[in-house]
Design a protein around this motif. Structure first.
Motif, PDB file in Angstrom:
ATOM      1  N   LEU A 298       0.836  -1.215   0.000  1.00 53.75           N
ATOM      2  CA  LEU A 298       0.000   0.000   0.000  1.00 53.75           C
ATOM      3  C   LEU A 298       0.866   1.259   0.000  1.00 53.75           C
ATOM      4  CD1 LEU A 298      -2.686  -1.046   2.668  1.00 53.75           C
ATOM      5  CD2 LEU A 298      -3.008  -0.883   0.189  1.00 53.75           C
ATOM      6  N   LEU A 299       1.890   1.238   0.836  1.00 49.46           N
ATOM      7  CA  LEU A 299       2.709   2.445   1.003  1.00 49.46           C
ATOM      8  C   LEU A 299       3.580   2.706  -0.226  1.00 49.46           C
ATOM      9  CD1 LEU A 299       3.547   1.819   4.751  1.00 49.46           C
ATOM     10  CD2 LEU A 299       2.391   3.868   3.872  1.00 49.46           C
ATOM     11  N   LEU A 300       4.168   1.648  -0.783  1.00 59.21           N
ATOM     12  CA  LEU A 300       5.041   1.851  -1.951  1.00 59.21           C
ATOM     13  C   LEU A 300       4.215   2.262  -3.172  1.00 59.21           C
ATOM     14  CD1 LEU A 300       7.723  -0.994  -1.658  1.00 59.21           C
ATOM     15  CD2 LEU A 300       7.842   1.369  -0.870  1.00 59.21           C
ATOM     16  N   THR A 301       3.041   1.669  -3.309  1.00 59.04           N
ATOM     17  CA  THR A 301       2.164   2.074  -4.416  1.00 59.04           C
ATOM     18  C   THR A 301       1.846   3.567  -4.304  1.00 59.04           C
ATOM     19  OG1 THR A 301       1.202  -0.122  -4.583  1.00 59.04           O
ATOM     20  CG2 THR A 301      -0.115   1.691  -5.478  1.00 59.04           C
TER      21      THR A 301
ATOM     22  N   ALA B  10      -5.238  12.151   3.598  1.00 58.01           N
ATOM     23  CA  ALA B  10      -6.320  11.179   3.825  1.00 58.01           C
ATOM     24  C   ALA B  10      -5.901   9.759   3.436  1.00 58.01           C
ATOM     25  CB  ALA B  10      -7.565  11.595   3.048  1.00 58.01           C
ATOM     26  N   ARG B  11      -5.146   9.656   2.354  1.00 58.97           N
ATOM     27  CA  ARG B  11      -4.715   8.327   1.899  1.00 58.97           C
ATOM     28  C   ARG B  11      -3.807   7.683   2.942  1.00 58.97           C
ATOM     29  NH1 ARG B  11      -3.348   6.712  -3.613  1.00 58.97           N
ATOM     30  NH2 ARG B  11      -2.516   4.590  -3.516  1.00 58.97           N
TER      31      ARG B  11
ATOM     32  N   ALA C  36      -2.770   4.070   7.570  1.00 58.35           N
ATOM     33  CA  ALA C  36      -2.363   3.972   8.979  1.00 58.35           C
ATOM     34  C   ALA C  36      -3.455   3.318   9.818  1.00 58.35           C
ATOM     35  CB  ALA C  36      -2.028   5.355   9.522  1.00 58.35           C
ATOM     36  N   GLU C  37      -4.683   3.650   9.517  1.00 60.96           N
ATOM     37  CA  GLU C  37      -5.789   3.090  10.299  1.00 60.96           C
ATOM     38  C   GLU C  37      -5.876   1.577  10.124  1.00 60.96           C
ATOM     39  OE1 GLU C  37     -10.404   4.319  10.975  1.00 60.96           O
ATOM     40  OE2 GLU C  37      -8.943   5.790  10.265  1.00 60.96           O
ATOM     41  N   LYS C  38      -5.683   1.147   8.891  1.00 57.82           N
ATOM     42  CA  LYS C  38      -5.703  -0.296   8.611  1.00 57.82           C
ATOM     43  C   LYS C  38      -4.505  -0.968   9.291  1.00 57.82           C
ATOM     44  CE  LYS C  38      -5.665  -3.619   4.783  1.00 57.82           C
ATOM     45  NZ  LYS C  38      -4.515  -4.406   5.269  1.00 57.82           N
TER      46      LYS C  38
ATOM     47  N   GLY D 246       1.048  19.053   8.526  1.00 63.46           N
ATOM     48  CA  GLY D 246      -0.055  18.313   9.149  1.00 63.46           C
ATOM     49  C   GLY D 246      -0.145  16.874   8.675  1.00 63.46           C
ATOM     50  N   ILE D 247       0.868  16.436   7.937  1.00 63.49           N
ATOM     51  CA  ILE D 247       0.845  15.073   7.408  1.00 63.49           C
ATOM     52  C   ILE D 247       1.359  14.076   8.445  1.00 63.49           C
ATOM     53  CG2 ILE D 247       1.919  13.559   5.673  1.00 63.49           C
ATOM     54  CD1 ILE D 247       1.772  15.988   3.743  1.00 63.49           C
ATOM     55  N   ALA D 248       2.385  14.475   9.178  1.00 60.78           N
ATOM     56  CA  ALA D 248       2.993  13.572  10.161  1.00 60.78           C
ATOM     57  C   ALA D 248       2.978  14.209  11.538  1.00 60.78           C
ATOM     58  CB  ALA D 248       4.428  13.261   9.746  1.00 60.78           C
ATOM     59  N   PRO D 249       3.017  13.367  12.584  1.00 59.22           N
ATOM     60  CA  PRO D 249       3.093  13.924  13.941  1.00 59.22           C
ATOM     61  C   PRO D 249       4.504  14.445  14.212  1.00 59.22           C
ATOM     62  CG  PRO D 249       3.289  11.550  14.015  1.00 59.22           C
ATOM     63  CD  PRO D 249       3.027  11.900  12.578  1.00 59.22           C
TER      64      PRO D 249
END
Lengths: 331, 257
Positions: B59-62, B126-127, B132-134, B192-195
């Motif tokens: 998912l992340l590399l795609t 959002a992506r 991350a949620e999954k 706002g993308i990363a903590p």
């Protein structure tokens, strides 16, 4: 996966002594009722099943190794994930089968001990090496394909826990078979080098897959008793023929050549007829002299030995938890 | 694209690659265990973990490839980059060692991912938030597995305690990198993308101490050397791992599998 060859590796089970219980038992089997763990059963039936189910379980576990050999080298992330899941499924099959055998009064530790000491057998097919990526496809297509032929009838085996385990296993195996065929198809439609890789894998896996069905009926003395007990429903040669008839057209579809100059379609019967099987090779591999017998057992022994301290730690921790709970309750 | 926009995208791609590479390399390492675990149940458990990490990596590399916009898909990124282009944490490329080593490595990563994915689930991207949620659901299970084993091994026998403490001493030096922010982390945080990476450390540290107490293990002194895997500076282990993993796509350029 199970192979018919495994039932050729023990003594001929003795026909059970007569008596009312034995007669009732056979009548239930004849009526297609399932025999359950607490039911009375002839000792020879129990021993035959323990041997067959445990060897089937060992085959699943050892069978993780040849394909596992390519997990770190799978050529795409999708293939890697699918292969990991497949090898994991084999381990899961081993687990249900050990559990099914345990219902007959033998522990997993004892069964594993028999595998590691060499006393128990596992399917000989796993003593062949996986030399290229195409072997992963060939195993799925041919080895799992042959296993399905053997295993579908086992879903109707007279022993309930074994039959039920086989229903789930068969569903997964048929998925694996399709995945293997899809790998072969991708290679067969790929570059020249990939086509050659696919043909080479078929050349090496064809005859061992044919031999997975075990000795020909003339040399397979166990069949009669196992058939009466409805553990086995078809003879080795019947299943082998079924596999050949299904698989040859698939090879044609892939544009690959079956490595058998004598192979031909017998118009009268509608069956494909194959050339002579080299049983000397089958027996050599069975006796421990195949290309990977030593490596496979060594890998299982290493995993077992290297894991001993882990299993001991888990047991020690569980014991301590119990002692602490008891001490807390007493205080 | 304007220059600042291009720089932002490059940082964004790099950030997602760091996450994806970390999952991929750990999944690859865990895959080495399949068929060789200390017991059948653990073999299946390690395979589950391996599958989850490969799934996250895909998912992340795609996504990184799409953000980058140069037509690289998950496989181009996984199989056709050299070690210095890889952005994973050095911790995950360390060899499996014995089961204690694998468990300690896993527990350190799981406890880190738990903090990180919890925070990323609220990302402005959002992506990334959805991924991350999954992943967070999987990470909770992974953490139960690895912290459970850490306690079992630490509390088990003299031998298991010794091996686990040793693994901890061996791997602790790679933990400095987990919460060390650089310019990319700062930029992603500002967007706002990363903590804020360093801000996750106290909760991680607390969880680590609680688990170590339960396991009866001692926390090693903080490392003085800081590895920089996410900047592409790796240990010697990574190029060997990649040589094996990338062999087929490298040997047959352009072939589809």
């Amino acid at each position: 996966m199970y192979t018919q060859g495994l039932d050729a590796q023990g003594r001929e089970p003795e026909a059970p002594a007569g008596g009312a219980a034995a007669e009732r038992f056979q009548a239930r089997v004849d009526a297609e009722e399932k025999i359950e763990p607490k039911d009375w059963m002839p000792e020879a039936y129990r021993q035959t099943l323990i041997r067959q189910i445990s060897q089937h379980a060992h085959s699943e576990i050892v069978g993780m190794l040849p394909e596992g050999n390519w997990i770190t080298r799978a050529p795409s992330l999708r293939r890697k994930a699918v292969l990991m899941a497949k090898v994991q499924d084999e381990g899961g099959h081993g687990m249900y089968l050990y559990s099914a055998a345990e219902t007959l009064g033998i522990g997993r530790e004892e069964m594993v001990g028999q595998l590691l000491s060499g006393a128990a057998k596992y399917s000989s097919i796993f003593n062949y090496p996986t030399l290229t990526w195409a072997d992963v496809g060939a195993i799925g297509w041919l080895v799992d394909g042959a296993a399905i032929m053997n295993q579908i009838p086992l879903c109707r085996c007279s022993y309930g826990p074994y039959a039920r385990a086989m229903v789930r296993i068969c569903k997964e195996e048929s998925f694996h078979q399709r995945q293997g065929f899809e790998i072969m198809m991708t290679l067969a439609r790929g570059t020249q080098a990939q086509r050659e890789m696919a043909q080479d894998a078929l050349n090496r896996w064809w005859w061992p897959s044919i031999m997975m069905f075990g000795p020909s009926d003339a040399d397979s003395p166990h069949t009669a008793q196992s058939m009466r007990w409805k553990i086995k429903r078809f003879s080795n040669d019947e299943l082998r023929q079924k596999f050949i008839d299904v698989t040859v057209p698939q090879a044609h579809f892939l544009g690959l050549a079956i490595p058998d100059a004598q192979l031909h379609l017998d118009e009268a019967s509608g069956h494909y007829r194959i050339g002579a099987i080299d049983w000397s090779e089958f027996h050599a591999v069975l006796r421990g002299n195949g290309p990977c017998n030593r490596e496979r057992l060594a890998a299982r022994r290493a995993a077992h030995e290297n894991g001993a301290w882990v299993r001991e730690a888990a047991a020690a921790h569980a014991r301590k938890l119990k002692e602490r709970a008891a001490a807390a309750a007493a205080a | 694209m304007t220059e600042p926009a291009a720089a932002h995208t490059a940082a964004h791609v790099r950030y997602v690659l760091r996450l994806g590479d970390t999952s991929l390399i750990l999944g690859q390492r865990l895959g080495e265990w399949i068929g060789h675990g200390p017991a059948l149940e653990e073999d299946l458990g390690l395979a589950n973990l391996a599958l989850d990490f490969i799934g996250q990596a895909r998912l992340l590399l795609t996504y990184a490839g799409e953000l980058e916009g140069r037509g690289r898909d998950e496989d181009a990124l996984a199989f056709l980059r050299e070690a210095p282009e890889y952005a994973n944490l050095t911790l995950v490329e360390q060899p499996n060692g014995d089961f204690a080593c694998t468990i300690v490595r896993q527990w350190l990563v799981d406890s880190w991912q738990l903090q990180l994915y919890q925070a990323l689930a609220g990302s402005a991207d959002a992506r990334l938030a959805a991924i991350a949620e999954k992943a967070l659901k999987e990470t909770r299970y992974h953490y139960r597995f690895s912290s459970g084993w850490l306690v079992r091994l630490g509390d088990g026998t003299e031998e298991s305690r010794r091996r686990t403490q040793q693994a901890l001493e061996e791997l602790w030096r790679f933990t400095g990198e987990l919460f060390a922010p650089d310019a990319i982390d700062a930029q992603m945080h500002a967007a706002g993308i990363a903590p804020e990476l360093a801000g996750l450390r106290p909760a991680w540290s607390e969880a680590i101490d609680a688990d170590l107490r339960a396991a009866g293990l001692a926390r090693p002194a903080d490392p003085s050397y800081r590895w920089q895997g996410k900047q592409g500076v790796h240990t010697e282990e990574l190029s060997h791992l990649l040589a094996e993993m990338q062999h087929l796509p490298r040997a047959y350029p352009g072939a589809r599998w």
